[in-house]
Design a protein around this motif. Sequence first.
Motif, PDB file in Angstrom:
ATOM      1  N   LEU A  33       0.917  -1.314   0.030  1.00 47.13           N
ATOM      2  CA  LEU A  33       0.070   0.048  -0.196  1.00 47.13           C
ATOM      3  C   LEU A  33       0.906   1.143   0.127  1.00 47.13           C
ATOM      4  O   LEU A  33       0.454   2.272  -0.472  1.00 47.13           O
ATOM      5  CB  LEU A  33      -0.881   0.005   1.292  1.00 47.13           C
ATOM      6  CG  LEU A  33      -1.986   1.166   1.339  1.00 47.13           C
ATOM      7  CD1 LEU A  33      -2.977   0.919   0.388  1.00 47.13           C
ATOM      8  CD2 LEU A  33      -2.601   1.199   2.795  1.00 47.13           C
ATOM      9  N   PHE A 241      -9.672  11.374   4.531  1.00 43.04           N
ATOM     10  CA  PHE A 241     -10.232  10.045   4.363  1.00 43.04           C
ATOM     11  C   PHE A 241     -11.530   9.891   4.657  1.00 43.04           C
ATOM     12  O   PHE A 241     -12.220   8.973   4.401  1.00 43.04           O
ATOM     13  CB  PHE A 241      -9.421   9.123   5.482  1.00 43.04           C
ATOM     14  CG  PHE A 241      -7.927   9.211   5.341  1.00 43.04           C
ATOM     15  CD1 PHE A 241      -7.160   8.465   4.091  1.00 43.04           C
ATOM     16  CD2 PHE A 241      -6.918   9.899   5.940  1.00 43.04           C
ATOM     17  CE1 PHE A 241      -5.980   8.428   3.800  1.00 43.04           C
ATOM     18  CE2 PHE A 241      -5.420   9.834   5.781  1.00 43.04           C
ATOM     19  CZ  PHE A 241      -5.075   9.084   4.865  1.00 43.04           C
ATOM     20  N   ALA A 280      -2.000   6.731   1.719  1.00 41.34           N
ATOM     21  CA  ALA A 280      -1.165   6.087   2.828  1.00 41.34           C
ATOM     22  C   ALA A 280       0.253   6.570   2.869  1.00 41.34           C
ATOM     23  O   ALA A 280       1.109   6.151   2.079  1.00 41.34           O
ATOM     24  CB  ALA A 280      -1.061   4.538   2.519  1.00 41.34           C
ATOM     25  N   THR A 283       1.205   2.743   7.357  1.00 41.04           N
ATOM     26  CA  THR A 283       0.058   1.468   7.582  1.00 41.04           C
ATOM     27  C   THR A 283      -1.128   2.185   8.526  1.00 41.04           C
ATOM     28  O   THR A 283      -2.256   1.577   8.435  1.00 41.04           O
ATOM     29  CB  THR A 283       0.601   0.275   8.178  1.00 41.04           C
ATOM     30  OG1 THR A 283       1.243   0.445   9.424  1.00 41.04           O
ATOM     31  CG2 THR A 283       1.678  -0.173   7.161  1.00 41.04           C
ATOM     32  N   GLN A 284      -0.936   3.165   9.276  1.00 38.66           N
ATOM     33  CA  GLN A 284      -2.235   3.814  10.010  1.00 38.66           C
ATOM     34  C   GLN A 284      -3.129   4.509   9.004  1.00 38.66           C
ATOM     35  O   GLN A 284      -4.412   4.761   9.284  1.00 38.66           O
ATOM     36  CB  GLN A 284      -1.758   4.686  10.939  1.00 38.66           C
ATOM     37  CG  GLN A 284      -0.737   4.055  12.039  1.00 38.66           C
ATOM     38  CD  GLN A 284      -1.440   2.747  12.568  1.00 38.66           C
ATOM     39  OE1 GLN A 284      -2.449   2.932  13.376  1.00 38.66           O
ATOM     40  NE2 GLN A 284      -0.835   1.771  12.421  1.00 38.66           N
ATOM     41  N   ASP A 285      -2.707   4.856   7.755  1.00 35.28           N
ATOM     42  CA  ASP A 285      -3.725   5.209   6.746  1.00 35.28           C
ATOM     43  C   ASP A 285      -4.615   4.380   5.909  1.00 35.28           C
ATOM     44  O   ASP A 285      -3.988   3.263   5.577  1.00 35.28           O
ATOM     45  CB  ASP A 285      -2.691   6.201   5.813  1.00 35.28           C
ATOM     46  CG  ASP A 285      -2.061   7.456   6.663  1.00 35.28           C
ATOM     47  OD1 ASP A 285      -2.541   7.826   7.575  1.00 35.28           O
ATOM     48  OD2 ASP A 285      -0.995   7.780   6.132  1.00 35.28           O
ATOM     49  N   ASP A 286      -5.698   4.733   5.751  1.00 36.05           N
ATOM     50  CA  ASP A 286      -6.602   3.955   4.765  1.00 36.05           C
ATOM     51  C   ASP A 286      -7.272   4.488   3.927  1.00 36.05           C
ATOM     52  O   ASP A 286      -8.544   5.220   3.894  1.00 36.05           O
ATOM     53  CB  ASP A 286      -7.528   3.267   5.937  1.00 36.05           C
ATOM     54  CG  ASP A 286      -8.670   2.111   5.335  1.00 36.05           C
ATOM     55  OD1 ASP A 286      -8.077   1.658   4.173  1.00 36.05           O
ATOM     56  OD2 ASP A 286      -9.489   1.809   5.768  1.00 36.05           O
ATOM     57  N   ALA A 288      -9.530   5.562   0.319  1.00 38.25           N
ATOM     58  CA  ALA A 288     -10.437   4.903  -0.486  1.00 38.25           C
ATOM     59  C   ALA A 288     -10.132   4.785  -1.840  1.00 38.25           C
ATOM     60  O   ALA A 288      -9.108   5.767  -2.104  1.00 38.25           O
ATOM     61  CB  ALA A 288     -11.847   5.715  -0.088  1.00 38.25           C
TER      62      ALA A 288
END
Length: 469
Positions: A33, A241, A280, A283-286, A288
């Motif tokens: 990611l 986000f 991202a 790894t804390q970012d998600d 869409a």
Amino acid sequence: MRAHEAGALHGDIGNRGPAWLRPPVDVNDLVPLLWPRNVVRGAGGALTVAGLDVRDLAAEFGTPVYVLDEDDLRSRCREFRAAFPDADVYYAGKAFLCRAVVRMIAEEGLFLDVCTGGELATALSAGMEPARIGFHGNNKSVAELTRAVDAGVGRIIVDSFAEIDRLTALARERGVRPKVLVRVTVGVEAHTHEFIATAHEDQKFGFSLAGGAAAAAAFKILDEGVLELRGLHSHIGSQIFDANGFEVSARRVLALQAQIRDARGVELPELDLGGGFGIAYTTQDDPAAPHELAKRLRKIVDGECAAEKLAVPHLSIEPGRAIVGPAVFTLYEVGTVKSVPLGTGGSAADGRAYVSVDGGMSDNIRTALYDASYSATVANRVSAAEPMLARVVGKHCESGDIVVKDEFLPADVQPGDLVAVPGTGAYCRSMASNYNHVPRPPVVAVRDGRARLIVRRETEDDLLALDVG
């Protein structure tokens, strides 16, 4: 940071750090990611991008160097076009702009958003069709507006009454009717850093909705009849986000659209919801996917138009970071490594390693400016050493010269190693400086096993050429 780690850290992390800050299972792992899609570890353990070994890139182009995965960028352009087939997708050039990128996004069917005369000059010099350019900016000069009008720029997003007057006078003088959008400040508090939130009332962009300036601007343009008012524009910020802000923004802008219809009998045919879609960095970012964004935004607009009994306007969006950000990583060479104790006992074992690289805040100011978080990995090899808590820092004469605040790197990281930092395509080269008289790095595009220089490295001669004293 890897899957076991978080984004930003706040304050002293203590001897071991908070519970979530733990070493990864394998310090050599890449989280897909975070990286351009064609980056993997090769058979020898070094990173490769589109088939090219980063050690070879460093040898040919030097470090630091921004490495652009061209197929990644192009694929993200196509994904946004596919997700928004009935909308205009404007690439936000402020994220990163050069002539090669202008040609890439044009070939992939995107429009282009610029916000200064320099960005406009870059776009035109690269052959971008003027009608596919939108021109932003809160303080466009008469010279910039003149160039935009004479070039035939497709949309000018007006930002103040003074600009409306300037553009109106220019249009009368030239005998033309420029197409404009009114930028509306909708009062939405985007959940992002203060400096990149752009729709709350207390800031420099746009016309206030709550104070009535946005309606007054639209009425002024319609009543004077010199400029062609195509629609309204709203941009709530960057690195967002949560779609809730877009929902509130669309509701308020479309309510203004209905107010204009009721007052002047005109339904404006266009609506630009801006960009700011997050990516991202850790790894804390998600983030869409584009098709998810499209589904949410279309549902919001359709629902609000139905509530206001408005025809659904032609939609525009402005992704910049979401296209170029993940497609680029920065490659550095390590110069020094030192351990600093964090605990009261002063033990290096309880400390953090400072890994100094040959770039820093002159090629990535975002950590210092926005408290931004990044990830990093040793790029020239794999390591069997235990992970250690590290801070990747630059070479500049500032304590705040930090590239990656906290990351686990192998304990045997040493001078001469290469370190790669992903997610640096947006705003890093664009905001780069010559602080401490450091020349800015080059940008290299890689595709199908071939590398080409698209922005050359600055030299000391470049710096001295401007010094006429």
